[in-house]
Design an enzyme around this catalytic site. Sequence first.
Site, PDB file in Angstrom:
ATOM      1  N   SER A  44       0.855  -1.186   0.000  1.00  0.00           N
ATOM      2  CA  SER A  44       0.000   0.000   0.000  1.00  0.00           C
ATOM      3  C   SER A  44       0.888   1.233   0.000  1.00  0.00           C
ATOM      4  O   SER A  44       2.089   1.158   0.268  1.00  0.00           O
ATOM      5  CB  SER A  44      -0.906   0.013   1.237  1.00  0.00           C
ATOM      6  OG  SER A  44      -0.146   0.241   2.415  1.00  0.00           O
ATOM      7  N   ILE A 108       2.666  -1.161   5.056  1.00  0.00           N
ATOM      8  CA  ILE A 108       2.082   0.152   5.340  1.00  0.00           C
ATOM      9  C   ILE A 108       3.217   1.159   5.479  1.00  0.00           C
ATOM     10  O   ILE A 108       4.251   0.868   6.092  1.00  0.00           O
ATOM     11  CB  ILE A 108       1.205   0.118   6.612  1.00  0.00           C
ATOM     12  CG1 ILE A 108       0.545   1.490   6.838  1.00  0.00           C
ATOM     13  CG2 ILE A 108       1.992  -0.324   7.840  1.00  0.00           C
ATOM     14  CD1 ILE A 108      -0.532   1.468   7.915  1.00  0.00           C
ATOM     15  N   ILE A 139       6.767  -2.469   7.582  1.00  0.00           N
ATOM     16  CA  ILE A 139       6.716  -1.011   7.691  1.00  0.00           C
ATOM     17  C   ILE A 139       7.564  -0.441   6.571  1.00  0.00           C
ATOM     18  O   ILE A 139       8.751  -0.742   6.452  1.00  0.00           O
ATOM     19  CB  ILE A 139       7.235  -0.530   9.058  1.00  0.00           C
ATOM     20  CG1 ILE A 139       6.493  -1.249  10.204  1.00  0.00           C
ATOM     21  CG2 ILE A 139       7.077   0.980   9.157  1.00  0.00           C
ATOM     22  CD1 ILE A 139       4.991  -1.100  10.185  1.00  0.00           C
ATOM     23  N   LYS A 140       6.933   0.390   5.733  1.00  0.00           N
ATOM     24  CA  LYS A 140       7.644   0.958   4.580  1.00  0.00           C
ATOM     25  C   LYS A 140       8.368   2.239   4.985  1.00  0.00           C
ATOM     26  O   LYS A 140       7.750   3.183   5.479  1.00  0.00           O
ATOM     27  CB  LYS A 140       6.670   1.246   3.438  1.00  0.00           C
ATOM     28  CG  LYS A 140       6.105  -0.004   2.796  1.00  0.00           C
ATOM     29  CD  LYS A 140       5.093   0.317   1.704  1.00  0.00           C
ATOM     30  CE  LYS A 140       5.762   0.787   0.434  1.00  0.00           C
ATOM     31  NZ  LYS A 140       4.759   0.968  -0.657  1.00  0.00           N
ATOM     32  N   ILE A 141       9.662   2.240   4.755  1.00  0.00           N
ATOM     33  CA  ILE A 141      10.509   3.398   5.052  1.00  0.00           C
ATOM     34  C   ILE A 141      11.203   3.816   3.762  1.00  0.00           C
ATOM     35  O   ILE A 141      11.817   2.978   3.093  1.00  0.00           O
ATOM     36  CB  ILE A 141      11.555   3.062   6.134  1.00  0.00           C
ATOM     37  CG1 ILE A 141      10.859   2.694   7.448  1.00  0.00           C
ATOM     38  CG2 ILE A 141      12.513   4.236   6.348  1.00  0.00           C
ATOM     39  CD1 ILE A 141      11.816   2.259   8.551  1.00  0.00           C
TER      40      ILE A 141
END
EC number: 2.2.1.2
Length: 368
Positions: A44, A108, A139-141
């Site tokens: 996403s 996300i 977790i998207k960084i």
Amino acid sequence: MSENLKGLSEQGVSIWLDDISRERLRTGDLETLIRDKHVVGVTSNPTIFASALSKGDAYDGQTRDLATRGVDVGEAVRSITTYDIRWAADVLRPAFDASDGVDGRVSIEVDPRLAKDTAKTIAEARALWWLVDRPNVFIKIPATVEGLPAITMAIAEGISVNVTLIFSLERYRAVMNAWLTGLELAKDKGLDLSKIESVASFFVSRFDTEIDKRLEKIGTPEALGLRGQAAVANARLAFAAYEEVIAGSRWQALESAGARPQRPLWASTGTKNAEYPDTLYVDQLVTSGTVNTMPEKTLDAVADHGKIDGDTVRPFYEDAWNTMAALKQAGIDYDDVVRVLEDEGVDKFIASWNELLATVESELRKAV
């Protein structure tokens, strides 16, 4: 069940859907894609959520509750998005279990407005990890310079990370270094390395879009003949860099301690030029140990007429180097291209985040 998608999966490519919405979840559409089209993961981003919130009534009930509670728009956005991510993670839990935690993942993204702030990115990553509270979340960084130490810290704390917005080979090597450093710190803390997963999202189609524009401006026959070749070449060389790293002693020591590789993920794989085959960035990037996250339109195109015919990455490193050399000779400034793409990528996600905030704020006002 699509034979093309089955073949892609059998080549060792994990098929992920680059989309999520409450409507897709409540209708069972995601389960259908898992069953019929070999989907084993979901990604996403703010653009996807902004689109989902603007359509239909799937979010109305939660929005009314949030408005009744009087929460601010930031808390409302976080509540809405993490709700969808938890739900998708639960739907994908069988794929997670079947793959021993490799697939069945849902991503996300941290608030993109924090992309240039290391401390706030780390704090946001911790908050999202805690809020979603599912072992199969990523977790998207973003892979900004400021994002690199945040990647290291998150990995070191046992947070599984999807590194996003990677365009350049140099930055990708820095991402892999950040990941390895995080694993080494996690090992020193005594964490179970086998539970810490990561993927590195290398963006594809946007690379061709930017370089093609420059090639057309140059306008020579040689330049025009290179259109549509840069993105695949860049991605293939990224995989070559990945192979170098996992062949090294630093990774091998971590692997011996139970660590899993940080798989390359091909992102932005829907073609943006109608003149190119709509399965270009799938057919030409087939190799084992990778992820390809596709918008549904691309997924359907691959199912219908994709050309899955063996490894199309590893045998073509020399061709990729030759393409990059030809681009340089034609006048393409690679460093400027990737700088522009990273800046634009962050700006586009911030714009989508602001659109998401505005949409939710409007819905909250209507619900009061």
